[in-house]
Motif scaffolding. Structure first.
Motif, PDB file in Angstrom:
ATOM      1  N   MET A   1       0.821  -1.209   0.000  1.00 53.59           N
ATOM      2  CA  MET A   1       0.000   0.000   0.000  1.00 53.59           C
ATOM      3  C   MET A   1       0.855   1.259   0.000  1.00 53.59           C
ATOM      4  O   MET A   1       0.559   2.226  -0.684  1.00 53.59           O
ATOM      5  N   GLN A  30       2.081  -2.517   4.677  1.00 54.69           N
ATOM      6  CA  GLN A  30       1.119  -3.397   4.025  1.00 54.69           C
ATOM      7  C   GLN A  30      -0.320  -2.972   4.350  1.00 54.69           C
ATOM      8  O   GLN A  30      -0.574  -2.275   5.334  1.00 54.69           O
ATOM      9  N   ASP A  31      -1.239  -3.423   3.549  1.00 53.20           N
ATOM     10  CA  ASP A  31      -2.659  -3.136   3.736  1.00 53.20           C
ATOM     11  C   ASP A  31      -3.115  -3.597   5.119  1.00 53.20           C
ATOM     12  O   ASP A  31      -2.854  -4.736   5.522  1.00 53.20           O
ATOM     13  N   GLY A  32      -3.764  -2.704   5.863  1.00 50.22           N
ATOM     14  CA  GLY A  32      -4.318  -3.048   7.170  1.00 50.22           C
ATOM     15  C   GLY A  32      -3.362  -2.895   8.335  1.00 50.22           C
ATOM     16  O   GLY A  32      -3.758  -3.104   9.482  1.00 50.22           O
ATOM     17  N   PHE A  66      -0.377   3.186  -3.070  1.00 48.47           N
ATOM     18  CA  PHE A  66      -1.234   2.402  -3.972  1.00 48.47           C
ATOM     19  C   PHE A  66      -0.572   2.264  -5.352  1.00 48.47           C
ATOM     20  O   PHE A  66      -1.238   2.230  -6.377  1.00 48.47           O
ATOM     21  N   ASP A 153      -8.616   4.812   2.536  1.00 48.66           N
ATOM     22  CA  ASP A 153      -7.981   3.510   2.776  1.00 48.66           C
ATOM     23  C   ASP A 153      -6.718   3.660   3.605  1.00 48.66           C
ATOM     24  O   ASP A 153      -6.288   2.725   4.265  1.00 48.66           O
ATOM     25  N   LEU A 154      -6.102   4.850   3.533  1.00 53.76           N
ATOM     26  CA  LEU A 154      -4.876   5.144   4.268  1.00 53.76           C
ATOM     27  C   LEU A 154      -5.082   6.416   5.070  1.00 53.76           C
ATOM     28  O   LEU A 154      -5.492   7.440   4.535  1.00 53.76           O
ATOM     29  N   THR A 186      -5.675   1.352   6.923  1.00 48.68           N
ATOM     30  CA  THR A 186      -4.246   1.362   7.198  1.00 48.68           C
ATOM     31  C   THR A 186      -3.896   2.704   7.819  1.00 48.68           C
ATOM     32  O   THR A 186      -4.295   3.751   7.320  1.00 48.68           O
TER      33      THR A 186
END
Length: 202
Positions: A1, A30-32, A66, A153-154, A186
Motif C-alpha cells: 500500500m 502493508q494493507d491493514g 497504492f 484507505d490510508l 491502514t
C-alpha cells in the motif's frame, strides 16, 4: 500500500545553508497495518508525513502510495490526512467545516456522513458551534473527522494527540485503533511520545 524508497529531503538545496531533514529513509507498509513513526521534536516526522500525503516533494528517492505518486488525484482521494494542526474556518461551525470539505470532495448528500463522523469523534453535541471557540483537543477531533470524511484507505496522522488531556488522548487512541481493527483502515501515525503509541503499532 505504501512504499518509501531511499527518501531524502533537504531544505535550501544547492546553497551553503542547505539543511538535511532526512536521508535514505526506507519503509514498506502493508494493507491493514498500523505503523507508528516515533522521533524527537525536530527529527523530521512532519516532513515525512507531508511527503506521504503529497503536500511536499522529496529532494531524492521516491514515495509510492497504492503504486502511484501521492500527488496523483486517484491516490489523493484514498488518503485521509491530519498533518500538524487542522486547517479550520473559525467563524464556521464544525458541521459547516465538514460540509465544505465534503463538497470539495464531491460527496453526494453528505449530511448523514457528517453527522456520523461528529458522533464518532465525540463532537455530536457541538456540531453547530463556531470552531474558533473550540479547545485544542476539540480541534484535533474535528481534524480527525475531516481526515475520515472521504472514507480513506490510508490514514496519515501527525501528532494526533497534541493538546488532548489524558482522558481525551485515551479516547482518540481507542478510536484510531477501532478504525484500524474494525474498518481495516491502514494507519500511519507520528509522535514524539513512545508510550502513547508504541503499543498500538502492528
Amino acid at each position: 500500500m505504501l512504499q518509501i524508497l531511499s527518501l531524502r529531503k533537504t531544505f535550501y538545496p544547492r546553497t551553503v545553508n542547505e539543511r538535511l531533514a532526512m536521508d535514505d529513509l526506507n519503509l514498506s507498509v502493508q494493507d491493514g497495518e498500523f505503523v507508528t513513526i516515533i522521533g524527537s521534536n525536530g527529527a523530521g516526522k512532519s516532513t515525512v508525513m507531508r511527503m506521504l500525503a503529497g503536500l511536499a516533494a522529496p529532494t531524492g528517492g521516491e514515495v509510492r502510495v497504492f503504486g502511484m505518486q501521492p500527488r496523483e488525484a486517484s491516490a489523493g482521494r484514498r488518503i485521509g490526512a491530519l498533518i500538524e494542526s487542522p486547517g479550520l474556518y473559525g467563524s464556521m461551525s464544525a458541521t459547516d467545516n465538514l460540509m465544505m470539505k465534503a463538497l470539495a470532495l464531491g460527496l453526494a448528500d453528505p449530511k448523514d456522513k457528517v453527522r456520523d463522523l461528529l458522533d464518532l469523534t465525540g463532537l455530536g453535541s457541538v456540531g453547530s458551534k463556531a470552531t474558533k471557540n473550540f479547545s485544542m483537543g476539540m480541534k484535533q477531533r474535528l481534524g480527525l473527522a475531516l481526515a475520515l470524511l472521504g472514507s480513506p484507505d490510508l490514514l496519515l496522522l501527525d501528532e494526533p494527540l497534541n493538546g488532548l488531556d489524558p482522558e481525551g488522548a485515551r479516547e482518540i487512541r481507542r478510536l484510531i485503533m477501532r478504525l484500524n481493527d474494525e474498518r481495516g483502515i491502514t494507519v500511519v501515525v507520528s509522535s514524539h511520545v513512545l508510550e502513547q503509541l508504541g503499543k498500538m503499532a502492528t
